[in-house]
Write a protein that holds these residues in place. Structure first.
Motif, mmCIF file in Angstrom:
data_model
loop_
_atom_site.group_PDB
_atom_site.id
_atom_site.type_symbol
_atom_site.label_atom_id
_atom_site.label_comp_id
_atom_site.label_asym_id
_atom_site.label_seq_id
_atom_site.Cartn_x
_atom_site.Cartn_y
_atom_site.Cartn_z
ATOM 1 N N ASP A 64 0.985 -1.216 0.027
ATOM 2 C CA ASP A 64 0.097 0.001 -0.032
ATOM 3 C C ASP A 64 0.845 1.313 0.121
ATOM 4 O O ASP A 64 0.669 2.331 -0.477
ATOM 5 C CB ASP A 64 -0.839 -0.057 1.082
ATOM 6 C CG ASP A 64 -1.878 -0.948 1.050
ATOM 7 O OD1 ASP A 64 -2.289 -1.588 -0.213
ATOM 8 O OD2 ASP A 64 -2.709 -1.333 2.223
ATOM 9 N N ARG A 65 1.795 1.329 0.716
ATOM 10 C CA ARG A 65 2.923 2.398 0.744
ATOM 11 C C ARG A 65 3.457 2.556 -0.551
ATOM 12 O O ARG A 65 3.723 3.641 -1.000
ATOM 13 C CB ARG A 65 3.789 2.071 2.044
ATOM 14 C CG ARG A 65 4.661 3.486 2.314
ATOM 15 C CD ARG A 65 5.968 3.257 2.975
ATOM 16 N NE ARG A 65 6.895 2.124 2.265
ATOM 17 C CZ ARG A 65 7.846 2.630 1.370
ATOM 18 N NH1 ARG A 65 7.790 3.809 0.740
ATOM 19 N NH2 ARG A 65 8.808 1.522 0.802
ATOM 20 N N ILE A 66 3.998 1.469 -1.136
ATOM 21 C CA ILE A 66 4.705 1.532 -2.454
ATOM 22 C C ILE A 66 3.647 2.216 -3.304
ATOM 23 O O ILE A 66 4.327 3.120 -4.233
ATOM 24 C CB ILE A 66 5.324 0.157 -2.797
ATOM 25 C CG1 ILE A 66 6.373 -0.169 -1.874
ATOM 26 C CG2 ILE A 66 5.522 0.274 -4.352
ATOM 27 C CD1 ILE A 66 6.793 -1.617 -2.033
ATOM 28 N N ASP A 67 2.410 1.779 -3.357
ATOM 29 C CA ASP A 67 1.614 2.151 -4.508
ATOM 30 C C ASP A 67 1.108 3.678 -4.181
ATOM 31 O O ASP A 67 1.158 4.451 -5.176
ATOM 32 C CB ASP A 67 0.129 1.324 -4.305
ATOM 33 C CG ASP A 67 0.237 0.198 -4.986
ATOM 34 O OD1 ASP A 67 1.140 -0.367 -5.782
ATOM 35 O OD2 ASP A 67 -0.639 -0.942 -4.766
ATOM 36 N N LEU A 68 0.991 4.101 -2.924
ATOM 37 C CA LEU A 68 0.762 5.510 -2.705
ATOM 38 C C LEU A 68 1.843 6.175 -3.019
ATOM 39 O O LEU A 68 1.580 7.357 -3.646
ATOM 40 C CB LEU A 68 0.245 5.711 -1.067
ATOM 41 C CG LEU A 68 -0.067 7.064 -0.649
ATOM 42 C CD1 LEU A 68 -1.246 7.346 -1.298
ATOM 43 C CD2 LEU A 68 -0.255 7.080 0.977
ATOM 44 N N GLU A 69 3.041 5.873 -3.008
ATOM 45 C CA GLU A 69 4.269 6.554 -3.239
ATOM 46 C C GLU A 69 4.218 6.590 -4.746
ATOM 47 O O GLU A 69 4.648 7.804 -5.366
ATOM 48 C CB GLU A 69 5.340 6.051 -2.758
ATOM 49 C CG GLU A 69 6.903 6.875 -3.064
ATOM 50 C CD GLU A 69 6.950 8.308 -2.424
ATOM 51 O OE1 GLU A 69 7.320 9.153 -2.920
ATOM 52 O OE2 GLU A 69 6.219 8.490 -1.418
ATOM 53 N N ARG A 70 4.134 5.868 -5.392
ATOM 54 C CA ARG A 70 4.087 5.786 -7.036
ATOM 55 C C ARG A 70 2.933 6.739 -7.355
ATOM 56 O O ARG A 70 3.317 7.363 -8.092
ATOM 57 C CB ARG A 70 3.728 4.254 -7.593
ATOM 58 C CG ARG A 70 3.923 4.279 -9.009
ATOM 59 C CD ARG A 70 3.736 3.009 -9.595
ATOM 60 N NE ARG A 70 2.368 2.886 -9.916
ATOM 61 C CZ ARG A 70 1.607 1.943 -9.650
ATOM 62 N NH1 ARG A 70 2.232 0.843 -8.923
ATOM 63 N NH2 ARG A 70 0.203 2.066 -9.712
ATOM 64 N N LEU A 71 1.809 6.609 -6.820
ATOM 65 C CA LEU A 71 0.472 7.590 -7.216
ATOM 66 C C LEU A 71 1.060 8.983 -7.034
ATOM 67 O O LEU A 71 0.839 9.765 -8.023
ATOM 68 C CB LEU A 71 -0.510 7.252 -6.473
ATOM 69 C CG LEU A 71 -1.814 8.046 -6.703
ATOM 70 C CD1 LEU A 71 -2.233 7.947 -8.239
ATOM 71 C CD2 LEU A 71 -3.035 7.626 -5.825
ATOM 72 N N ARG A 72 1.700 9.186 -5.839
ATOM 73 C CA ARG A 72 2.094 10.479 -5.664
ATOM 74 C C ARG A 72 3.243 11.210 -6.748
ATOM 75 O O ARG A 72 3.071 12.391 -7.265
ATOM 76 C CB ARG A 72 2.894 10.882 -4.306
ATOM 77 C CG ARG A 72 1.876 10.647 -3.005
ATOM 78 C CD ARG A 72 2.866 10.848 -1.899
ATOM 79 N NE ARG A 72 1.778 10.980 -0.740
ATOM 80 C CZ ARG A 72 1.924 10.194 0.330
ATOM 81 N NH1 ARG A 72 2.859 9.111 0.652
ATOM 82 N NH2 ARG A 72 1.155 10.027 1.101
ATOM 83 N N GLN A 73 4.188 10.192 -6.980
ATOM 84 C CA GLN A 73 5.337 10.659 -8.051
ATOM 85 C C GLN A 73 4.351 10.896 -9.313
ATOM 86 O O GLN A 73 4.820 11.938 -10.152
ATOM 87 C CB GLN A 73 6.183 9.344 -8.229
ATOM 88 C CG GLN A 73 7.110 9.147 -7.067
ATOM 89 C CD GLN A 73 7.944 10.425 -6.577
ATOM 90 O OE1 GLN A 73 8.605 11.153 -7.470
ATOM 91 N NE2 GLN A 73 8.175 10.839 -5.270
ATOM 92 N N GLU A 74 3.506 9.838 -9.685
ATOM 93 C CA GLU A 74 2.891 10.272 -10.937
ATOM 94 C C GLU A 74 2.078 11.591 -11.056
ATOM 95 O O GLU A 74 1.985 12.227 -12.081
ATOM 96 C CB GLU A 74 2.072 8.966 -11.262
ATOM 97 C CG GLU A 74 2.949 7.811 -11.873
ATOM 98 C CD GLU A 74 1.982 6.489 -11.983
ATOM 99 O OE1 GLU A 74 0.649 6.581 -11.787
ATOM 100 O OE2 GLU A 74 2.539 5.603 -12.034
ATOM 101 N N ALA A 75 1.571 11.805 -9.806
ATOM 102 C CA ALA A 75 0.825 13.092 -9.867
ATOM 103 C C ALA A 75 1.843 14.333 -9.849
ATOM 104 O O ALA A 75 1.270 15.259 -10.704
ATOM 105 C CB ALA A 75 -0.162 13.212 -8.463
ATOM 106 N N LEU A 76 2.741 14.024 -9.416
ATOM 107 C CA LEU A 76 3.696 15.291 -9.317
ATOM 108 C C LEU A 76 4.206 15.425 -10.694
ATOM 109 O O LEU A 76 4.152 16.717 -11.284
ATOM 110 C CB LEU A 76 5.215 15.006 -8.582
ATOM 111 C CG LEU A 76 4.671 15.168 -6.970
ATOM 112 C CD1 LEU A 76 6.006 14.554 -6.093
ATOM 113 C CD2 LEU A 76 4.305 16.762 -6.663
ATOM 114 N N VAL A 77 4.593 14.357 -11.485
ATOM 115 C CA VAL A 77 4.835 14.366 -12.742
ATOM 116 C C VAL A 77 3.760 15.255 -13.727
ATOM 117 O O VAL A 77 4.014 16.145 -14.510
ATOM 118 C CB VAL A 77 5.185 13.257 -13.509
ATOM 119 C CG1 VAL A 77 5.368 13.155 -14.951
ATOM 120 C CG2 VAL A 77 6.228 12.657 -12.858
#
Length: 115
Positions: A64-77
């Motif tokens: 869950d933490r990894i998925d959330l971090e990936r989502l944050r990174q994609e949103a920042l892009v």
């Protein structure tokens, strides 16, 4: 992991339950019990079972933490692209066809996994 050598009949287990339970407690290894020659249940030490559940819960939390971090990174892009003007505008009536095109492209990209 269940040791395939550690398979016993339920009848045998019932006859020697105390011995089996002592072995399970000392080895922490589960055993498979069969009924009519087919695997029916797994008997496992309660502490070892709880440890397994705890490991599973920790692994799920990490995913869950990894998925959330990936989502944050994609949103920042995406935000950076918007801020820097890297986007395409579409007329209001075309959103349905745009979504259809995106889904078709996604299916085309993943179709090689199902072949």
């Amino acid at each position: 992991m269940v040791n395939l050598q550690n398979i016993h009949s339920l009848t045998e287990f019932k006859r020697n339950a105390n011995s089996y339970i002592e072995t399970i407690r000392s080895t922490k290894a589960p055993i498979v019990l069969t009924v009519n020659g087919e695997a029916a249940v797994v008997v496992q030490d309660a502490i070892a079972f709880q440890a397994l559940l705890d490991q599973l819960k920790a692994a799920e939390a990490e995913l869950d933490r990894i998925d959330l971090e990936r989502l944050r990174q994609e949103a920042l892009v995406g935000i950076k692209d918007l801020e820097e003007g890297r986007y395409t505008s579409y007329p209001a009536g075309t959103i349905g066809s745009l979504a259809d095109r995106i889904m078709a492209e996604g299916r085309a990209e993943t179709s090689h996994f199902t072949k």
